[in-house]
Scaffold this motif. Structure first.
Motif, PDB file in Angstrom:
ATOM      1  N   TYR A  37      -4.108  -1.413   6.292  1.00 53.84           N
ATOM      2  CA  TYR A  37      -3.765  -2.701   5.689  1.00 53.84           C
ATOM      3  C   TYR A  37      -3.548  -3.756   6.766  1.00 53.84           C
ATOM      4  O   TYR A  37      -4.084  -4.859   6.674  1.00 53.84           O
ATOM      5  CB  TYR A  37      -2.515  -2.538   4.830  1.00 53.84           C
ATOM      6  CG  TYR A  37      -2.014  -3.831   4.217  1.00 53.84           C
ATOM      7  CD1 TYR A  37      -2.528  -4.290   3.016  1.00 53.84           C
ATOM      8  CD2 TYR A  37      -1.011  -4.575   4.838  1.00 53.84           C
ATOM      9  CE1 TYR A  37      -2.058  -5.455   2.448  1.00 53.84           C
ATOM     10  CE2 TYR A  37      -0.544  -5.748   4.277  1.00 53.84           C
ATOM     11  CZ  TYR A  37      -1.074  -6.196   3.077  1.00 53.84           C
ATOM     12  OH  TYR A  37      -0.620  -7.356   2.518  1.00 53.84           O
ATOM     13  N   VAL A  58       0.792  -1.237   0.000  1.00 52.83           N
ATOM     14  CA  VAL A  58       0.000   0.000   0.000  1.00 52.83           C
ATOM     15  C   VAL A  58       0.821   1.281   0.000  1.00 52.83           C
ATOM     16  O   VAL A  58       0.261   2.376   0.002  1.00 52.83           O
ATOM     17  CB  VAL A  58      -0.984   0.032   1.198  1.00 52.83           C
ATOM     18  CG1 VAL A  58      -1.971  -1.110   1.121  1.00 52.83           C
ATOM     19  CG2 VAL A  58      -0.245   0.039   2.531  1.00 52.83           C
ATOM     20  N   LYS A 100      -2.199   4.323   5.710  1.00 51.52           N
ATOM     21  CA  LYS A 100      -2.535   3.217   4.801  1.00 51.52           C
ATOM     22  C   LYS A 100      -1.983   1.894   5.325  1.00 51.52           C
ATOM     23  O   LYS A 100      -2.634   0.854   5.204  1.00 51.52           O
ATOM     24  CB  LYS A 100      -1.992   3.485   3.393  1.00 51.52           C
ATOM     25  CG  LYS A 100      -2.596   4.703   2.741  1.00 51.52           C
ATOM     26  CD  LYS A 100      -4.047   4.475   2.426  1.00 51.52           C
ATOM     27  CE  LYS A 100      -4.622   5.667   1.686  1.00 51.52           C
ATOM     28  NZ  LYS A 100      -6.057   5.577   1.537  1.00 51.52           N
TER      29      LYS A 100
END
Length: 64
Positions: A55, A45, A51
């Motif tokens: 994830y 990612v 992010k």
């Protein structure tokens, strides 16, 4: 490009540099994961901390 250790806020703190051993270790500890999983997350990612957190959270929920 080397990491600017003098930056303690802003964009530098929201990006994970897996090529710096101390950052890899500290981020992995902070996110309660292994350095290997952290590298996998960044590969998947990108290096933005938000992010990567997302994830890793999704991976934990799916049982992977």
């Amino acid at each position: 490009m080397s990491d600017d250790k003098s930056k303690s806020q802003g964009q530098d703190r929201e990006r994970i540099n897996v090529n710096q051993e101390y950052e890899l270790r500290d981020w992995a500890k902070s996110l309660k994961t292994t350095p290997e999983r952290l590298k996998e997350a960044v590969q998947a990612v990108g290096d933005r901390a938000d992010k990567v957190r997302e994830y890793l959270g999704e991976r934990d929920k799916s049982g992977s």
